[in-house]
Motif scaffolding. Structure first.
Motif, PDB file in Angstrom:
ATOM      1  N   LYS A  68      45.001 -32.719  -1.860  1.00  0.00           N
ATOM      2  CA  LYS A  68      43.422 -32.982  -3.324  1.00  0.00           C
ATOM      3  C   LYS A  68      44.291 -32.322  -4.774  1.00  0.00           C
ATOM      4  O   LYS A  68      44.065 -33.593  -6.078  1.00  0.00           O
ATOM      5  CB  LYS A  68      42.520 -31.532  -3.252  1.00  0.00           C
ATOM      6  CG  LYS A  68      41.712 -31.465  -3.997  1.00  0.00           C
ATOM      7  CD  LYS A  68      40.872 -29.967  -3.866  1.00  0.00           C
ATOM      8  CE  LYS A  68      40.119 -29.408  -4.989  1.00  0.00           C
ATOM      9  NZ  LYS A  68      39.391 -28.844  -4.911  1.00  0.00           N
ATOM     10  N   GLY A  69      45.203 -31.560  -4.755  1.00  0.00           N
ATOM     11  CA  GLY A  69      46.038 -31.958  -6.531  1.00  0.00           C
ATOM     12  C   GLY A  69      46.592 -32.210  -6.897  1.00  0.00           C
ATOM     13  O   GLY A  69      46.023 -33.016  -7.979  1.00  0.00           O
ATOM     14  N   GLU A  70      47.481 -33.811  -6.008  1.00  0.00           N
ATOM     15  CA  GLU A  70      47.931 -34.867  -6.406  1.00  0.00           C
ATOM     16  C   GLU A  70      46.708 -35.327  -6.836  1.00  0.00           C
ATOM     17  O   GLU A  70      47.037 -36.861  -7.991  1.00  0.00           O
ATOM     18  CB  GLU A  70      49.282 -35.806  -5.763  1.00  0.00           C
ATOM     19  CG  GLU A  70      50.016 -34.111  -5.339  1.00  0.00           C
ATOM     20  CD  GLU A  70      51.242 -35.142  -4.887  1.00  0.00           C
ATOM     21  OE1 GLU A  70      51.408 -36.310  -5.022  1.00  0.00           O
ATOM     22  OE2 GLU A  70      52.180 -34.606  -4.319  1.00  0.00           O
ATOM     23  N   LEU A  71      45.498 -36.081  -6.499  1.00  0.00           N
ATOM     24  CA  LEU A  71      44.892 -36.333  -6.402  1.00  0.00           C
ATOM     25  C   LEU A  71      44.021 -36.837  -7.782  1.00  0.00           C
ATOM     26  O   LEU A  71      43.639 -37.414  -8.810  1.00  0.00           O
ATOM     27  CB  LEU A  71      43.556 -37.088  -5.828  1.00  0.00           C
ATOM     28  CG  LEU A  71      44.200 -37.475  -3.719  1.00  0.00           C
ATOM     29  CD1 LEU A  71      43.184 -37.327  -3.259  1.00  0.00           C
ATOM     30  CD2 LEU A  71      44.576 -39.395  -4.152  1.00  0.00           C
ATOM     31  N   VAL A  72      43.031 -35.088  -7.569  1.00  0.00           N
ATOM     32  CA  VAL A  72      42.872 -34.928  -9.361  1.00  0.00           C
ATOM     33  C   VAL A  72      43.271 -35.269 -10.128  1.00  0.00           C
ATOM     34  O   VAL A  72      42.978 -35.822 -11.906  1.00  0.00           O
ATOM     35  CB  VAL A  72      42.565 -33.447  -9.316  1.00  0.00           C
ATOM     36  CG1 VAL A  72      42.465 -32.945 -10.487  1.00  0.00           C
ATOM     37  CG2 VAL A  72      41.737 -32.993  -7.672  1.00  0.00           C
ATOM     38  N   SER A  73      45.015 -35.005 -10.229  1.00  0.00           N
ATOM     39  CA  SER A  73      45.226 -35.147 -11.453  1.00  0.00           C
ATOM     40  C   SER A  73      45.639 -36.616 -11.520  1.00  0.00           C
ATOM     41  O   SER A  73      45.712 -37.495 -13.221  1.00  0.00           O
ATOM     42  CB  SER A  73      46.947 -34.427 -11.034  1.00  0.00           C
ATOM     43  OG  SER A  73      47.728 -35.005 -11.936  1.00  0.00           O
ATOM     44  N   ALA A  74      46.024 -37.126 -10.348  1.00  0.00           N
ATOM     45  CA  ALA A  74      46.155 -38.736 -10.835  1.00  0.00           C
ATOM     46  C   ALA A  74      44.287 -39.504 -11.191  1.00  0.00           C
ATOM     47  O   ALA A  74      44.900 -40.287 -11.978  1.00  0.00           O
ATOM     48  CB  ALA A  74      45.970 -39.516  -9.559  1.00  0.00           C
ATOM     49  N   ILE A  75      43.425 -38.493 -11.067  1.00  0.00           N
ATOM     50  CA  ILE A  75      41.757 -39.389 -11.624  1.00  0.00           C
ATOM     51  C   ILE A  75      42.014 -39.010 -12.872  1.00  0.00           C
ATOM     52  O   ILE A  75      41.203 -39.536 -13.186  1.00  0.00           O
ATOM     53  CB  ILE A  75      41.048 -38.621 -10.590  1.00  0.00           C
ATOM     54  CG1 ILE A  75      41.507 -39.536  -9.442  1.00  0.00           C
ATOM     55  CG2 ILE A  75      39.826 -38.544 -11.098  1.00  0.00           C
ATOM     56  CD1 ILE A  75      39.788 -38.364  -8.062  1.00  0.00           C
ATOM     57  N   THR A  76      42.687 -37.694 -13.387  1.00  0.00           N
ATOM     58  CA  THR A  76      42.078 -37.199 -14.611  1.00  0.00           C
ATOM     59  C   THR A  76      43.398 -37.484 -15.406  1.00  0.00           C
ATOM     60  O   THR A  76      42.748 -38.109 -16.480  1.00  0.00           O
ATOM     61  CB  THR A  76      42.512 -36.090 -14.130  1.00  0.00           C
ATOM     62  OG1 THR A  76      42.019 -34.760 -13.448  1.00  0.00           O
ATOM     63  CG2 THR A  76      42.935 -34.527 -15.891  1.00  0.00           C
ATOM     64  N   SER A  77      44.394 -38.195 -14.773  1.00  0.00           N
ATOM     65  CA  SER A  77      45.196 -39.190 -16.368  1.00  0.00           C
ATOM     66  C   SER A  77      44.886 -40.519 -16.337  1.00  0.00           C
ATOM     67  O   SER A  77      45.680 -40.624 -17.420  1.00  0.00           O
ATOM     68  CB  SER A  77      46.750 -38.521 -15.229  1.00  0.00           C
ATOM     69  OG  SER A  77      47.472 -39.634 -13.934  1.00  0.00           O
ATOM     70  N   GLU A  78      44.894 -40.814 -14.896  1.00  0.00           N
ATOM     71  CA  GLU A  78      44.821 -42.523 -15.308  1.00  0.00           C
ATOM     72  C   GLU A  78      43.415 -42.866 -14.656  1.00  0.00           C
ATOM     73  O   GLU A  78      42.909 -44.107 -14.022  1.00  0.00           O
ATOM     74  CB  GLU A  78      46.208 -43.234 -14.893  1.00  0.00           C
ATOM     75  CG  GLU A  78      47.215 -42.648 -15.855  1.00  0.00           C
ATOM     76  CD  GLU A  78      47.788 -43.673 -14.493  1.00  0.00           C
ATOM     77  OE1 GLU A  78      48.420 -44.740 -14.642  1.00  0.00           O
ATOM     78  OE2 GLU A  78      49.102 -42.770 -14.180  1.00  0.00           O
ATOM     79  N   GLY A  79      42.298 -42.379 -13.544  1.00  0.00           N
ATOM     80  CA  GLY A  79      41.349 -42.990 -13.178  1.00  0.00           C
ATOM     81  C   GLY A  79      41.376 -43.441 -11.554  1.00  0.00           C
ATOM     82  O   GLY A  79      43.125 -43.199 -11.510  1.00  0.00           O
TER      83      GLY A  79
END
Length: 204
Positions: A68-79
């Motif tokens: 979850k943490g890595e996905l949230v970071s990915a979505i926040t940074s690049e969608g």
């Protein structure tokens, strides 16, 4: 073992699971006994079995929270398109790390698969067939305990798992590229998305 993007955004579900952990409905006995497995009543676990259930819950939570943490970071940074790539690459790595650190086998599966590599273990099949949204436990003849925990879709997950209107064209294209046999759309918040499964070996 890599479903994609926001499947793991289920912190609320994680909080609810301990209260929900009960025997649940009886799974269809797809003759698991032929494969060496039996259904176990979660309310009747021995003290030793309950300790191993906690081991399974710890591993499940680590997998969910790390991904979850890595996905949230990915979505926040690049969608969400980038999140699909992150999930495709990192989910199996994270699962392997969690398995090693906790001494278990762990993965995810679903009745509507995104990735064919997430096929359910044989003992999970009755739960998948019945789309059972309750926790379950199983045991084999050699002392291995296995646990299934539901994943309930949260609102944020519809960007990758929602209706055709909710999954935007760039996301759909990225999913099709990574997962040409994808069936994991058409969900709504609150739907059963799939399950975490954890196998805990016998105590030495």
């Amino acid at each position: 073992m890599h479903h994609t993007c926001a499947t793991i955004l289920l912190a609320t579900t994680m909080l609810m699971l301990p209260a929900c952990e009960r025997a649940g409905t009886q799974a269809n006995q797809t003759d698991l006994s032929d494969a060496g497995w039996v259904h176990v009543d979660l309310e009747s676990l021995s003290a030793a079995q309950a300790t191993r259930r906690e081991q399974a819950i710890t591993a499940r939570d680590q997998l969910a929270q790390t991904l979850k943490g890595e996905l949230v970071s990915a979505i926040t940074s690049e969608g969400p398109v980038h999140a699909i790539d992150v999930c495709h690459t990192r989910a199996p790595e994270i699962a392997a790390e969690v398995a090693l650190s906790n001494g278990v086998q762990i993965g995810r599966t679903s009745h509507k698969m995104r990735n064919a590599e997430n096929t359910a273990p044989v003992w999970m099949q009755p739960v998948v067939d019945e789309q059972d949204p309750t926790p379950h436990a199983f045991a084999d003849g050699e002392g291995t305990l296995a646990f299934a925990y539901p994943i309930i879709l949260e609102g944020a997950c519809i960007v990758c798992h929602g209706s055709n209107e909710q999954v935007r064209a760039p996301v759909r294209e990225a999913i099709d590229q990574r997962y040409p046999d994808d069936r994991a759309t058409g969900f709504a918040p609150g739907d059963l998305r799939g399950w975490f499964w954890v196998q805990v070996p016998p105590e030495n």
